[in-house]
Motif scaffolding. Structure first.
Motif, PDB file in Angstrom:
ATOM      1  N   ILE A 142      17.963  11.673   6.098  1.00 15.51           N
ATOM      2  CA  ILE A 142      17.421  12.810   5.343  1.00 15.51           C
ATOM      3  C   ILE A 142      16.610  13.705   6.272  1.00 15.51           C
ATOM      4  N   ALA A 143      15.805  13.094   7.121  1.00 14.00           N
ATOM      5  CA  ALA A 143      14.984  13.864   8.073  1.00 14.00           C
ATOM      6  C   ALA A 143      15.873  14.740   8.954  1.00 14.00           C
ATOM      7  N   ARG A 144      16.967  14.158   9.443  1.00 19.31           N
ATOM      8  CA  ARG A 144      17.898  14.944  10.277  1.00 19.31           C
ATOM      9  C   ARG A 144      18.519  16.084   9.479  1.00 19.31           C
ATOM     10  N   ARG A 145      18.991  15.767   8.293  1.00 20.72           N
ATOM     11  CA  ARG A 145      19.684  16.771   7.482  1.00 20.72           C
ATOM     12  C   ARG A 145      18.763  17.929   7.098  1.00 20.72           C
ATOM     13  N   LEU A 146      17.508  17.633   6.791  1.00 16.84           N
ATOM     14  CA  LEU A 146      16.578  18.672   6.342  1.00 16.84           C
ATOM     15  C   LEU A 146      15.674  19.199   7.455  1.00 16.84           C
ATOM     16  N   SER A 147      15.893  18.722   8.663  1.00 15.88           N
ATOM     17  CA  SER A 147      15.064  19.123   9.815  1.00 15.88           C
ATOM     18  C   SER A 147      13.579  18.863   9.557  1.00 15.88           C
ATOM     19  N   LEU A 148      13.290  17.637   9.142  1.00 14.83           N
ATOM     20  CA  LEU A 148      11.927  17.209   8.876  1.00 14.83           C
ATOM     21  C   LEU A 148      11.631  15.964   9.693  1.00 14.83           C
ATOM     22  N   SER A 149      10.376  15.615   9.779  1.00 17.61           N
ATOM     23  CA  SER A 149      10.034  14.345  10.408  1.00 17.61           C
ATOM     24  C   SER A 149      10.234  13.230   9.375  1.00 17.61           C
ATOM     25  N   VAL A 150      10.413  12.013   9.865  1.00 21.24           N
ATOM     26  CA  VAL A 150      10.582  10.873   8.963  1.00 21.24           C
ATOM     27  C   VAL A 150       9.310  10.682   8.134  1.00 21.24           C
ATOM     28  N   THR A 151       8.170  10.910   8.730  1.00 21.53           N
ATOM     29  CA  THR A 151       6.894  10.791   8.011  1.00 21.53           C
ATOM     30  C   THR A 151       6.845  11.774   6.843  1.00 21.53           C
ATOM     31  N   THR A 152       7.289  12.999   7.072  1.00 19.76           N
ATOM     32  CA  THR A 152       7.306  14.002   6.007  1.00 19.76           C
ATOM     33  C   THR A 152       8.270  13.594   4.902  1.00 19.76           C
ATOM     34  N   VAL A 153       9.419  13.063   5.266  1.00 20.55           N
ATOM     35  CA  VAL A 153      10.386  12.596   4.273  1.00 20.55           C
ATOM     36  C   VAL A 153       9.758  11.482   3.431  1.00 20.55           C
ATOM     37  N   LYS A 154       9.069  10.542   4.088  1.00 20.91           N
ATOM     38  CA  LYS A 154       8.417   9.448   3.357  1.00 20.91           C
ATOM     39  C   LYS A 154       7.368   9.988   2.388  1.00 20.91           C
ATOM     40  N   LYS A 155       6.617  10.991   2.806  1.00 22.77           N
ATOM     41  CA  LYS A 155       5.601  11.584   1.928  1.00 22.77           C
ATOM     42  C   LYS A 155       6.250  12.234   0.709  1.00 22.77           C
ATOM     43  N   HIS A 156       7.356  12.947   0.935  1.00 25.49           N
ATOM     44  CA  HIS A 156       8.055  13.583  -0.190  1.00 25.49           C
ATOM     45  C   HIS A 156       8.657  12.526  -1.122  1.00 25.49           C
ATOM     46  N   ALA A 157       9.202  11.469  -0.556  1.00 20.45           N
ATOM     47  CA  ALA A 157       9.775  10.391  -1.377  1.00 20.45           C
ATOM     48  C   ALA A 157       8.684   9.734  -2.215  1.00 20.45           C
ATOM     49  N   THR A 158       7.544   9.495  -1.615  1.00 20.86           N
ATOM     50  CA  THR A 158       6.420   8.903  -2.343  1.00 20.86           C
ATOM     51  C   THR A 158       5.947   9.833  -3.454  1.00 20.86           C
ATOM     52  N   ARG A 159       5.855  11.118  -3.145  1.00 20.04           N
ATOM     53  CA  ARG A 159       5.452  12.112  -4.140  1.00 20.04           C
ATOM     54  C   ARG A 159       6.434  12.119  -5.317  1.00 20.04           C
ATOM     55  N   ALA A 160       7.739  12.068  -5.019  1.00 18.66           N
ATOM     56  CA  ALA A 160       8.755  12.085  -6.079  1.00 18.66           C
ATOM     57  C   ALA A 160       8.645  10.841  -6.952  1.00 18.66           C
ATOM     58  N   LEU A 161       8.537   9.687  -6.337  1.00 22.81           N
ATOM     59  CA  LEU A 161       8.463   8.443  -7.111  1.00 22.81           C
ATOM     60  C   LEU A 161       7.181   8.383  -7.930  1.00 22.81           C
ATOM     61  N   THR A 162       6.076   8.852  -7.383  1.00 17.35           N
ATOM     62  CA  THR A 162       4.818   8.891  -8.140  1.00 17.35           C
ATOM     63  C   THR A 162       4.947   9.829  -9.332  1.00 17.35           C
ATOM     64  N   HIS A 163       5.539  10.979  -9.110  1.00 15.95           N
ATOM     65  CA  HIS A 163       5.747  11.953 -10.200  1.00 15.95           C
ATOM     66  C   HIS A 163       6.594  11.334 -11.321  1.00 15.95           C
ATOM     67  N   ILE A 164       7.650  10.648 -10.947  1.00 18.24           N
ATOM     68  CA  ILE A 164       8.531  10.035 -11.937  1.00 18.24           C
ATOM     69  C   ILE A 164       7.811   8.927 -12.696  1.00 18.24           C
ATOM     70  N   LEU A 165       7.077   8.083 -11.990  1.00 21.40           N
ATOM     71  CA  LEU A 165       6.336   7.004 -12.655  1.00 21.40           C
ATOM     72  C   LEU A 165       5.299   7.565 -13.627  1.00 21.40           C
ATOM     73  N   LEU A 166       4.600   8.592 -13.209  1.00 18.42           N
ATOM     74  CA  LEU A 166       3.621   9.227 -14.107  1.00 18.42           C
ATOM     75  C   LEU A 166       4.297   9.829 -15.316  1.00 18.42           C
ATOM     76  N   HIS A 167       5.458  10.426 -15.116  1.00 16.08           N
ATOM     77  CA  HIS A 167       6.218  11.007 -16.228  1.00 16.08           C
ATOM     78  C   HIS A 167       6.663   9.917 -17.198  1.00 16.08           C
ATOM     79  N   LEU A 168       7.115   8.795 -16.679  1.00 12.28           N
ATOM     80  CA  LEU A 168       7.576   7.692 -17.517  1.00 12.28           C
ATOM     81  C   LEU A 168       6.439   7.046 -18.284  1.00 12.28           C
ATOM     82  N   GLU A 169       5.262   6.980 -17.679  1.00  2.09           N
ATOM     83  CA  GLU A 169       4.103   6.392 -18.346  1.00  2.09           C
ATOM     84  C   GLU A 169       3.510   7.331 -19.379  1.00  2.09           C
ATOM     85  N   GLY A 170       3.643   8.662 -19.111  1.00  2.00           N
ATOM     86  CA  GLY A 170       3.019   9.668 -19.981  1.00  2.00           C
ATOM     87  C   GLY A 170       3.774   9.848 -21.220  1.00  2.00           C
TER      88      GLY A 170
END
Length: 170
Positions: A142-170
């Motif tokens: 994903i980092a290669r495809r989007l021209s991002l660092s792996v750390t940035t990809v991990k942060k976005h993945a964490t943000r997405a999963l947190t958003h989804i979990l909060l949505h499911l709990e809410g």
């Protein structure tokens, strides 16, 4: 002489319906190919107003109604787009994968809910999530495809999963 009580939400929506339902139907009819669908969406607009359970003090009721109806119209277009894509995908599958109408409806409702949930993500975060979950790409890919660092990809993945979990709990 007793003071009059404020109108209930149902009374206010009733007044809006009586005074503006024909106008709203015509407003929607100009934007749609089907008068029956326009009537359904006009009805859905008033149902949404009733479900908010609040009193409306509207100085420009038609502007407010058209705003709510526009939101419902967008939801309707989005749902039809998802349904069309699902049916096209389903049509390419072997017959052994055919599902019942009830199962099909559950799948479509789930897809619409997922789409609404992902709509709250930023574009890059949504892309990272979809590439990871739908295409099965690793964070490095994903980092290669989007021209991002792996750390940035991990942060976005964490943000997405947190958003989804909060949505499911809410």
């Amino acid at each position: 002489m007793p003071a009059s009580s404020p109108p209930s939400p149902q009374d206010t929506v009733g007044t809006l319906y009586r005074d503006h339902s024909d106008w709203l139907h015509q407003w929607l009819r100009k934007r749609m190919a089907c008068s029956e669908t326009a009537a359904d969406l006009a009805h859905d607009t008033f149902v949404r107003l009733l479900s908010t359970r609040r009193v409306f003090d509207l100085r420009q009721p038609r502007a407010y109604l058209s705003s709510v109806a526009r939101s419902i119209l967008i939801d309707s277009y989005r749902r039809r787009s998802i349904e069309r894509a699902y049916l096209e995908t389903l049509a390419t599958q072997p017959e052994a994968l055919e599902v019942s109408p009830e199962t099909r409806l559950l799948i479509l409702e789930t897809l619409v809910e997922i789409d609404a949930m992902l709509d709250g993500l930023g574009a890059r975060t949504r892309s990272v999530f979809l590439l990871s979950q739908l295409e099965g790409l690793s964070y490095v890919e994903i980092a290669r495809r989007l021209s991002l660092s792996v750390t940035t990809v991990k942060k976005h993945a964490t943000r997405a999963l947190t958003h989804i979990l909060l949505h499911l709990e809410g």
